[in-house]
Design an enzyme around this catalytic site. Structure first.
Site, PDB file in Angstrom:
ATOM      1  N   LYS A  43       2.430  -2.917   5.924  1.00  0.00           N
ATOM      2  CA  LYS A  43       2.621  -2.813   4.482  1.00  0.00           C
ATOM      3  C   LYS A  43       4.057  -2.387   4.155  1.00  0.00           C
ATOM      4  CE  LYS A  43      -1.541  -3.940   3.060  1.00  0.00           C
ATOM      5  NZ  LYS A  43      -1.774  -5.122   2.224  1.00  0.00           N
ATOM      6  N   TYR A  86      -1.377  -0.864  10.510  1.00  0.00           N
ATOM      7  CA  TYR A  86      -1.634  -1.504   9.201  1.00  0.00           C
ATOM      8  C   TYR A  86      -0.608  -0.991   8.191  1.00  0.00           C
ATOM      9  CZ  TYR A  86      -3.844  -1.463   4.530  1.00  0.00           C
ATOM     10  OH  TYR A  86      -4.096  -1.541   3.178  1.00  0.00           O
ATOM     11  N   SER A 120       0.845  -1.198   0.000  1.00  0.00           N
ATOM     12  CA  SER A 120       0.000   0.000   0.000  1.00  0.00           C
ATOM     13  C   SER A 120       0.876   1.242   0.000  1.00  0.00           C
ATOM     14  CB  SER A 120      -0.866   0.009   1.265  1.00  0.00           C
ATOM     15  OG  SER A 120      -1.486   1.262   1.433  1.00  0.00           O
TER      16      SER A 120
HETATM   17  P1  NAP Z   1     -11.957  -5.364  -0.373  1.00  0.00           P
HETATM   18  O1  NAP Z   1     -12.559  -4.771  -1.593  1.00  0.00           O
HETATM   19  O2  NAP Z   1     -12.594  -5.052   0.938  1.00  0.00           O
HETATM   20  O3  NAP Z   1     -11.898  -6.948  -0.605  1.00  0.00           O
HETATM   21  C1  NAP Z   1     -11.412  -7.745   0.365  1.00  0.00           C
HETATM   22  C2  NAP Z   1     -11.364  -9.191  -0.128  1.00  0.00           C
HETATM   23  O4  NAP Z   1     -10.573  -9.899   0.796  1.00  0.00           O
HETATM   24  C3  NAP Z   1     -12.696  -9.890  -0.173  1.00  0.00           C
HETATM   25  O5  NAP Z   1     -12.706 -10.772  -1.266  1.00  0.00           O
HETATM   26  C4  NAP Z   1     -12.724 -10.674   1.151  1.00  0.00           C
HETATM   27  O6  NAP Z   1     -13.618 -11.766   1.011  1.00  0.00           O
HETATM   28  C5  NAP Z   1     -11.254 -11.077   1.252  1.00  0.00           C
HETATM   29  N1  NAP Z   1     -10.666 -11.327   2.573  1.00  0.00           N
HETATM   30  C6  NAP Z   1     -10.696 -10.523   3.656  1.00  0.00           C
HETATM   31  N2  NAP Z   1      -9.989 -11.082   4.667  1.00  0.00           N
HETATM   32  C7  NAP Z   1      -9.467 -12.244   4.188  1.00  0.00           C
HETATM   33  C8  NAP Z   1      -8.649 -13.262   4.744  1.00  0.00           C
HETATM   34  N3  NAP Z   1      -8.207 -13.207   6.008  1.00  0.00           N
HETATM   35  N4  NAP Z   1      -8.307 -14.317   3.962  1.00  0.00           N
HETATM   36  C9  NAP Z   1      -8.739 -14.395   2.695  1.00  0.00           C
HETATM   37  N5  NAP Z   1      -9.533 -13.470   2.116  1.00  0.00           N
HETATM   38  C10 NAP Z   1      -9.897 -12.402   2.862  1.00  0.00           C
HETATM   39  O7  NAP Z   1     -10.416  -4.947  -0.198  1.00  0.00           O
HETATM   40  P2  NAP Z   1      -9.393  -4.249  -1.222  1.00  0.00           P
HETATM   41  O8  NAP Z   1      -9.487  -2.784  -1.046  1.00  0.00           O
HETATM   42  O9  NAP Z   1      -9.544  -4.844  -2.547  1.00  0.00           O
HETATM   43  O10 NAP Z   1      -7.996  -4.697  -0.569  1.00  0.00           O
HETATM   44  C11 NAP Z   1      -7.219  -5.717  -1.119  1.00  0.00           C
HETATM   45  C12 NAP Z   1      -5.759  -5.461  -0.789  1.00  0.00           C
HETATM   46  O11 NAP Z   1      -5.383  -4.176  -1.287  1.00  0.00           O
HETATM   47  C13 NAP Z   1      -5.418  -5.460   0.697  1.00  0.00           C
HETATM   48  O12 NAP Z   1      -4.156  -6.046   0.870  1.00  0.00           O
HETATM   49  C14 NAP Z   1      -5.340  -3.968   1.021  1.00  0.00           C
HETATM   50  O13 NAP Z   1      -4.497  -3.722   2.115  1.00  0.00           O
HETATM   51  C15 NAP Z   1      -4.736  -3.453  -0.263  1.00  0.00           C
HETATM   52  N6  NAP Z   1      -4.923  -2.022  -0.500  1.00  0.00           N
HETATM   53  C16 NAP Z   1      -6.154  -1.487  -0.662  1.00  0.00           C
HETATM   54  C17 NAP Z   1      -6.270  -0.116  -0.897  1.00  0.00           C
HETATM   55  C18 NAP Z   1      -7.595   0.569  -1.115  1.00  0.00           C
HETATM   56  O14 NAP Z   1      -7.642   1.806  -1.107  1.00  0.00           O
HETATM   57  N7  NAP Z   1      -8.683  -0.160  -1.317  1.00  0.00           N
HETATM   58  C19 NAP Z   1      -5.120   0.685  -0.960  1.00  0.00           C
HETATM   59  C20 NAP Z   1      -3.883   0.093  -0.788  1.00  0.00           C
HETATM   60  C21 NAP Z   1      -3.793  -1.263  -0.574  1.00  0.00           C
HETATM   61  P3  NAP Z   1     -14.216 -12.578   2.294  1.00  0.00           P
HETATM   62  O15 NAP Z   1     -14.965 -11.600   3.125  1.00  0.00           O
HETATM   63  O16 NAP Z   1     -15.076 -13.649   1.680  1.00  0.00           O
HETATM   64  O17 NAP Z   1     -13.015 -13.148   2.975  1.00  0.00           O
END
Ligand code: NAP
Length: 261
Positions: A169, A165, A152
């Protein structure tokens, strides 16, 4: 040959087998979809069966070769099953994208308790490492492979209300570098992406209404938030032969937000 159903113009991953964790929604789903459209066979997973079923159904409608199973990355047995069932079903593993993360604490860093701290580092760093460690022998058998960790922009500039968090990262930047010597000798590349604020449910508090979204966007040089497909394109590039001399690196997609440690 390019599939006429594919909205993407490259088929760089024909014949490859990919695992993407946390891939039933958001960035992980978009990565799984993109790798599938580029020709990879993809194992989709997350904690809840109903989410796995609906993601697989959606991707199959796009004629992609995907399978799904439950995998909570914090559970060692789930991780092992994910690796072994993928290798069994598809005959090997070439690509693994570690995308799952947890953030059980929202608030000032000094208010976090030990259980919350442990959960963040357990899911975001330790489980990510052990998942990849278990996939390595399968990639070695194939003569090489590619690993991507989803980090991130917060790893560079810790967000004040999610600082632990963010630190987890930052650890992934080091993990990528730490894996390079051993993985290079196996012809396995290892990289990370560092997304900025991407419109997913994880970040919904930052864009749930127009006013909030505009305020958040005003701090981003490109004056907008990103979308999951903007992360998926970078992952597809990294794991393809177009990234064949890139290892130990982190690609930032954050609309111009500063990314120095
Ligand atoms: P999201 O839209 O909330 O999706 C989360 C996904 O993770 C869902 O499919 C959820 O499904 C699954 N999940 C959650 N906990 C889990 C676990 N312990 N084991 C396996 N699956 C799990 O999240 P996102 O924003 O796409 O984030 C994905 C990644 O991108 C993360 O690493 C996050 O830190 C990173 N990121 C996000 C952002 C942002 O702005 N969105 C920015 C920087 C980095 P279930 O509920 O079925 O498990």
């Amino acid at each position: 040959m390019m599939s006429s159903a594919s909205p993407f113009n490259a088929r760089r991953l024909e014949g490859k087998v990919a695992i993407v964790t946390a891939s039933t929604d958001g960035i992980g789903f978009s990565i799984a979809r993109r790798l599938g459209h580029e020709g990879a066979k993809v194992m989709v997973s997350s904690r809840k069966q109903k989410n796995v079923d609906s993601a697989v159904m959606q991707l199959k409608k796009e004629k992609l070769d995907v399978t799904g199973m439950v995998c909570h990355v914090g559970k060692a047995d789930d991780r092992s099953k994910l690796i072994s069932e993928t290798a069994e079903k598809y005959g090997g593993i070439d690509i693994i994208v570690s995308n799952a993360a947890a953030n059980p604490h929202l608030g000032q860093i000094l208010d976090i308790n030990e259980a919350q701290w442990d959960k963040i580092f357990d899911i975001n760093v330790k489980s990510a490492f052990f998942l990849v460690k278990e996939a390595i022998p399968h990639m070695e058998k194939r003569g090489g492979g590619s690993v991507v960790f989803v980090s991130s922009i917060g790893g560079y500039n810790p967000f004040e209300l999610i600082a632990p968090y963010s630190v987890s990262k930052t650890a992934l930047f080091g993990l990528v570098k730490g894996l390079v010597p051993q993985l290079s000798s196996m012809n396995i590349r290892v990289n990370a992406i560092a997304p900025g604020i991407i419109k997913t449910s994880f970040s919904s508090a930052l864009w749930h209404d127009d006013k909030t979204e505009k305020e958040v966007a005003s701090h981003i040089p490109m004056k907008r938030l990103g979308v999951p497909d903007e992360c998926a394109g970078a992952v597809a590039f990294l794991v393809s032969d177009d990234g064949s001399f890139i290892t130990g690196e982190t690609i930032v997609m954050a609309g111009g937000v500063s990314s120095r440690l």
